[in-house]
Enzyme design. Structure first.
Site, PDB file in Angstrom:
ATOM      1  N   LYS A 173      14.977 -17.391 -44.792  1.00 22.42           N
ATOM      2  CA  LYS A 173      14.436 -17.934 -46.036  1.00 22.42           C
ATOM      3  C   LYS A 173      12.917 -17.855 -45.969  1.00 22.42           C
ATOM      4  CE  LYS A 173      12.800 -21.479 -47.891  1.00 22.42           C
ATOM      5  NZ  LYS A 173      11.922 -20.820 -48.877  1.00 22.42           N
ATOM      6  N   GLU A 248       7.508 -24.748 -35.207  1.00 21.75           N
ATOM      7  CA  GLU A 248       6.087 -24.394 -35.058  1.00 21.75           C
ATOM      8  C   GLU A 248       5.381 -24.979 -36.261  1.00 21.75           C
ATOM      9  OE1 GLU A 248       4.780 -22.985 -32.538  1.00 21.75           O
ATOM     10  OE2 GLU A 248       6.591 -22.269 -31.534  1.00 21.75           O
ATOM     11  N   CYS A 282      -2.355 -21.406 -38.668  1.00 21.17           N
ATOM     12  CA  CYS A 282      -2.171 -22.682 -37.968  1.00 21.17           C
ATOM     13  C   CYS A 282      -3.103 -22.795 -36.768  1.00 21.17           C
ATOM     14  CB  CYS A 282      -0.713 -22.855 -37.556  1.00 21.17           C
ATOM     15  SG  CYS A 282      -0.073 -21.469 -36.625  1.00 21.17           S
ATOM     16  N   GLU A 384      -5.079 -31.762 -41.236  1.00 22.55           N
ATOM     17  CA  GLU A 384      -5.027 -30.307 -41.444  1.00 22.55           C
ATOM     18  C   GLU A 384      -5.352 -29.979 -42.897  1.00 22.55           C
ATOM     19  OE1 GLU A 384      -2.208 -26.685 -40.067  1.00 22.55           O
ATOM     20  OE2 GLU A 384      -1.237 -28.127 -41.372  1.00 22.55           O
TER      21      GLU A 384
HETATM   22  O1  TXE Z   1       4.618 -25.382 -46.445  1.00 24.08           O
HETATM   23  P1  TXE Z   1       6.114 -25.740 -46.129  1.00 24.08           P
HETATM   24  P2  TXE Z   1       3.737 -25.806 -47.690  1.00 24.08           P
HETATM   25  C1  TXE Z   1       0.811 -26.545 -43.516  1.00 24.08           C
HETATM   26  C2  TXE Z   1      -0.487 -26.535 -44.291  1.00 24.08           C
HETATM   27  C3  TXE Z   1      -0.040 -26.638 -45.700  1.00 24.08           C
HETATM   28  C4  TXE Z   1       1.121 -27.579 -45.547  1.00 24.08           C
HETATM   29  C5  TXE Z   1       2.116 -27.530 -46.657  1.00 24.08           C
HETATM   30  O2  TXE Z   1      -1.252 -27.672 -43.966  1.00 24.08           O
HETATM   31  O3  TXE Z   1      -1.027 -27.140 -46.535  1.00 24.08           O
HETATM   32  O4  TXE Z   1       1.737 -27.196 -44.355  1.00 24.08           O
HETATM   33  O5  TXE Z   1       2.412 -26.189 -46.930  1.00 24.08           O
HETATM   34  C6  TXE Z   1      10.377 -24.267 -46.559  1.00 24.08           C
HETATM   35  N1  TXE Z   1      14.101 -27.727 -45.852  1.00 24.08           N
HETATM   36  N2  TXE Z   1       1.322 -25.237 -43.167  1.00 24.08           N
HETATM   37  O6  TXE Z   1       4.257 -27.012 -48.373  1.00 24.08           O
HETATM   38  O7  TXE Z   1       6.755 -26.474 -47.253  1.00 24.08           O
HETATM   39  C7  TXE Z   1       9.479 -23.597 -47.568  1.00 24.08           C
HETATM   40  O8  TXE Z   1      10.228 -23.154 -48.675  1.00 24.08           O
HETATM   41  C8  TXE Z   1      13.991 -26.487 -45.390  1.00 24.08           C
HETATM   42  C9  TXE Z   1       1.152 -24.832 -41.806  1.00 24.08           C
HETATM   43  O9  TXE Z   1       3.524 -24.619 -48.508  1.00 24.08           O
HETATM   44  O10 TXE Z   1       6.176 -26.345 -44.803  1.00 24.08           O
HETATM   45  C10 TXE Z   1       8.875 -22.494 -46.724  1.00 24.08           C
HETATM   46  O11 TXE Z   1       9.785 -21.406 -46.597  1.00 24.08           O
HETATM   47  N3  TXE Z   1      12.954 -25.682 -45.666  1.00 24.08           N
HETATM   48  C11 TXE Z   1       2.013 -23.692 -41.454  1.00 24.08           C
HETATM   49  C12 TXE Z   1       8.706 -23.170 -45.370  1.00 24.08           C
HETATM   50  O12 TXE Z   1       9.559 -24.311 -45.403  1.00 24.08           O
HETATM   51  C13 TXE Z   1      11.967 -26.170 -46.438  1.00 24.08           C
HETATM   52  C14 TXE Z   1       2.168 -22.637 -42.474  1.00 24.08           C
HETATM   53  C15 TXE Z   1       7.299 -23.620 -45.033  1.00 24.08           C
HETATM   54  O13 TXE Z   1       6.743 -24.272 -46.135  1.00 24.08           O
HETATM   55  C16 TXE Z   1      12.011 -27.481 -46.953  1.00 24.08           C
HETATM   56  C17 TXE Z   1       2.357 -23.187 -43.798  1.00 24.08           C
HETATM   57  C18 TXE Z   1      13.145 -28.269 -46.629  1.00 24.08           C
HETATM   58  N4  TXE Z   1      13.279 -29.540 -47.055  1.00 24.08           N
HETATM   59  C19 TXE Z   1       1.888 -24.438 -44.095  1.00 24.08           C
HETATM   60  N5  TXE Z   1      10.906 -27.690 -47.684  1.00 24.08           N
HETATM   61  C20 TXE Z   1       1.869 -23.097 -40.084  1.00 24.08           C
HETATM   62  N6  TXE Z   1       2.357 -23.801 -39.059  1.00 24.08           N
HETATM   63  O14 TXE Z   1       1.376 -22.004 -39.901  1.00 24.08           O
HETATM   64  C21 TXE Z   1      10.165 -26.554 -47.625  1.00 24.08           C
HETATM   65  N7  TXE Z   1      10.819 -25.627 -46.882  1.00 24.08           N
END
Ligand code: TXE
Length: 484
Positions: A173, A248, A282, A384
């Site tokens: 996904k 991660e 990250c 962050e």
């Molecule tokens: O990421 P999400 P978001 C951090 C960064 C950012 C914050 C939020 O600070 O501002 O996270 O970002 C899926 N069950 N990072 O909200 O939601 C979602 O569809 C299962 C750091 O855009 O964490 C996507 O495929 N899956 C980071 C994935 O999770 C779910 C990189 C990541 O998105 C879900 C990105 C659920 N309940 C953001 N809800 C890094 N570590 O590099 C969402 N998703």
């Protein structure tokens, strides 16, 4: 020039059962790229069924067959490197030069690396007086991969390659913000001879698609990269179902600069660490801790380095800073710039939206921003932000620098800049992070353990760590004779 982007199930594209779609737009221009099939639980169930049906045949293939297919996938992506890079840049707003030089080459390298790693893999052997033990590594079964938008293909392939190498079948996904390159890769995989059903994609939103994947009873493990709060939710859903989990998550990484450094080299490294991919990595060094005697000289050169970065059209090869991933994400980052002002910070450069010509005036651009004057423990300095915002902090002693670096809920990475070898080792060992770079940043050997501590995640990826995560170790104890 919008198109339809479908799910990928059983080796073929397919709309969602409910026929719903969502818009994928280019964040640099606001233009529609594609109408994407919006998967819900029933589509996730179809993808998991396809992966389950493909499992017996795939897990019985030889290591050599699987490694050859991984190499063929790498070749297929390489043959279309420009197409992949353009698609990645369009979905994310990142500079095309970055997608061409980092994102897509790393995706290719991930497949080649894990093809080699699994070919040369060894398992455990433990001799007893009257028995031998050996470790058999079995695939986990159907594995769910959930990936974010900042490095879409880079991170998806980082999980896909080792998971396939170990004989698992997959449901991926990708982030709903960046679906294109995953689907493009699925076509390449088919051409490379990957059997239908081994790799499936469900596009959609976290709550209705990601969650359905995490809670599905036939999914044995979840490998997740994303935000810390989302990671907590994924863990809460997966834990009572006893799924294997790799998380991660986010980071607030420090760059520690001691007074004995080569100033130009350290400034260059800190600018790169702070602003690569618009600060949306990250591992980005979003807080720079500088030993007081060089604070002002460093600050001046750092600001000059940041101002020299070209902000603008991601398609222009000269661009260093493209668009953020979405207008919503830019609003989040801007809210932190407002918070920095409230908390007493001085905006030394940036802090506003750049004036760009149409159609970029509709893009989610933000000037690279440097702030100082903040307490190291305030919210701006410890939360962050995940954007082009870096805070600068002076320190007086090594102990103080370590305390500031460790003073966040995160523990992903740090970089230490010094010419004092003993100090480099001493400080590195005291940082509560999963990774430390000395006099460099984001230098990656794909064999080393990658991952964080504290709120930055659980588990390690990379080389044998990934092969270990994507398999179940079974000990076989064979009695050799004698009377015990
Ligand atoms: O990421 P999400 P978001 C951090 C960064 C950012 C914050 C939020 O600070 O501002 O996270 O970002 C899926 N069950 N990072 O909200 O939601 C979602 O569809 C299962 C750091 O855009 O964490 C996507 O495929 N899956 C980071 C994935 O999770 C779910 C990189 C990541 O998105 C879900 C990105 C659920 N309940 C953001 N809800 C890094 N570590 O590099 C969402 N998703």
């Amino acid at each position: 020039m919008s198109a339809e982007l479908d799910l990928w199930i059983q080796g073929a594209p397919r709309p969602a059962r409910g026929s719903e779609r969502f818009a994928n737009t280019n964040p640099a221009t606001g233009e529609l790229i594609s109408e994407v099939a919006r998967a819900r639980a029933e589509d996730v169930a179809d993808a998991v069924s396809a992966a389950k049906a493909a499992l017996p045949a795939w897990r019985s293939t030889s290591v050599a067959e699987r490694a050859d297919i991984l190499d063929a996938i790498a070749d297929g992506i390489e043959a279309d490197l420009d197409g992949f890079a353009e698609a990645e840049s369009r979905d994310t707003g990142k500079p095309i030069s970055l997608a061409r030089s980092i994102d897509i080459p790393r995706a290719i390298a991930n497949f080649r690396f894990f093809a080699g790693a699994v070919r040369h893999d060894e398992t455990g052997f433990h001799r007893m007086d009257h028995a031998i033990n050996y470790t058999l590594r079995k695939p986990l079964g159907v594995v769910g991969l959930i990936t974010p938008w900042n490095l879409p293909l880079y991170l998806l392939t980082w999980k896909t390659a080792p998971a396939l190498a170990m004989g698992n079948t997959l449901v991926a996904k990708p982030s709903e913000l960046t679906p294109s390159t995953a689907s493009r890769m699925a076509e390449v995989m088919k051409g490379a001879g990957l059997p239908d059903g081994v790799f499936n994609i469900v596009h959609g939103f976290g709550a209705e698609c990601g969650e359905a994947l995490v809670s599905h009873d036939d999914v044995s493990a979840i490998s997740f990269t994303g935000g810390t709060q989302t990671g907590a939710r994924v863990a809460a859903t997966a834990a009572p179902r006893f799924k294997k989990l790799s998380l991660e998550l986010g980071g607030k990484n420090s760059t520690l600069v001691f007074a004995d450094v080569d100033l130009d080299e350290a400034v260059q490294g800190a600018v790169r660490a702070g602003f690569t991919n618009q600060g949306q990595v990250c591992l980005c060094g979003s807080r720079v801790l500088i030993e007081r005697p060089i604070y002002e000289a460093f600050r001046e050169r750092f600001i000059a380095g940041v101002r020299a970065m070209e902000v603008g059209d991601p398609r222009d090869p000269a661009t260093r800073i493209g668009s953020l991933v979405s207008a919503d994400h830019r609003s989040k980052v801007e809210s932190y710039i407002a918070l920095a002002r409230e908390e007493g910070g001085h905006i030394l450069t940036g802090g506003a939206r750049p004036a760009l010509p149409a159609p970029l005036d509709r893009g989610a651009f933000l000037e690279p921003t440097v702030v100082d004057g903040l307490a190291p423990d305030c919210r701006t300095s410890t939360e962050e932000i995940f954007g082009p915002v870096v805070t600068l902090h002076p320190f007086d002693t090594e102990e103080e620098a370590i305390a500031i670096a460790n003073g966040t809920q995160y523990g992903l990475a740090a970089s230490v800049w010094t010419r004092d070898l003993e100090r480099a080792h001493r400080v590195s060992a005291q940082l509560d992070t999963g990774m430390v770079w000395v006099n460099t940043w984001l230098m990656r050997d794909l064999r080393v353990p990658f991952g964080g501590v504290k709120a930055s995640g659980v588990g390690r990826e990379g080389g044998k760590y990934s092969l270990g995560f994507f398999s179940e170790s079974v000990n076989i104890c064979v009695k050799l004779g004698g009377d015990r």
